[in-house]
Design a protein around this motif. Structure first.
Motif, PDB file in Angstrom:
ATOM      1  N   VAL A  21       0.838  -1.202   0.000  1.00 17.39           N
ATOM      2  CA  VAL A  21       0.000   0.000   0.000  1.00 17.39           C
ATOM      3  C   VAL A  21       0.873   1.253   0.000  1.00 17.39           C
ATOM      4  CG1 VAL A  21      -1.623   1.355   1.401  1.00 17.39           C
ATOM      5  CG2 VAL A  21      -2.021  -1.089   1.033  1.00 17.39           C
ATOM      6  N   LYS A  25       0.919   4.215  -2.853  1.00 19.94           N
ATOM      7  CA  LYS A  25       0.649   5.616  -2.535  1.00 19.94           C
ATOM      8  C   LYS A  25       1.783   6.505  -3.032  1.00 19.94           C
ATOM      9  CE  LYS A  25      -2.335   5.222   1.510  1.00 19.94           C
ATOM     10  NZ  LYS A  25      -2.440   5.454   2.948  1.00 19.94           N
ATOM     11  N   LYS A  26       3.014   6.048  -2.859  1.00 21.77           N
ATOM     12  CA  LYS A  26       4.163   6.831  -3.274  1.00 21.77           C
ATOM     13  C   LYS A  26       4.149   7.030  -4.790  1.00 21.77           C
ATOM     14  CE  LYS A  26       7.993   6.904  -0.729  1.00 21.77           C
ATOM     15  NZ  LYS A  26       9.125   6.365  -0.011  1.00 21.77           N
ATOM     16  N   GLN A  29       1.491   9.603  -5.690  1.00 26.09           N
ATOM     17  CA  GLN A  29       1.893  10.962  -5.341  1.00 26.09           C
ATOM     18  C   GLN A  29       2.844  11.523  -6.393  1.00 26.09           C
ATOM     19  OE1 GLN A  29       3.423  10.224  -1.433  1.00 26.09           O
ATOM     20  NE2 GLN A  29       1.434  10.533  -0.452  1.00 26.09           N
TER      21      GLN A  29
END
Length: 125
Positions: A21, A25-26, A29
């Motif tokens: 996860v 997310k990284k 972004q």
């Protein structure tokens, strides 16, 4: 063969899940910070055929991009995006009038001091 402790096994699975996860997310972004412009080649051909000058092309490309980002055929053009490209308000208004005259957009003028609403009327041929 020794049997694994279910709590230990659950902890490993949970740790793997959290790492996956966090990596997702990284990546999201990093993508969010980029501004991409894409459109069909036929749109580029029509804009180049119907208008002249760099500013008309750039404004048309921004309008097309905004319609996809906003998921609406009617959008506004943020001054900061135009300023990044060196397009001042007076020039934007001239170009919008030209794009409207050739039938690529329709302009809905709103209250003074507010950004005009621009509707992309271009249809692929």
């Amino acid at each position: 063969m020794t049997e694994r402790d279910p709590d230990e096994w659950d902890a490993e699975i949970e740790a793997d899940f959290r790492r996956a996860v966090a990596a997702g997310k990284k990546a999201g972004q990093r993508k969010r910070g980029r501004k991409l412009v894409a459109f069909p080649l036929s749109f580029l051909v029509d804009v180049c055929r119907l208008t002249d000058g760099r500013t008309a092309l750039v404004v048309a490309m921004l309008i097309y991009r905004r319609t996809h980002v906003c998921r609406s055929q009617t959008v506004t053009l943020p001054a900061d995006e135009l300023a990044e490209l060196g397009i001042i308000r007076a020039r934007k208004n001239e170009v919008l009038a030209k794009l409207e005259a050739v039938g690529l957009i329709r302009i809905e003028r709103v209250a003074p001091g507010r950004s005009a609403k621009v509707t992309l009327t271009w249809k692929p041929s």
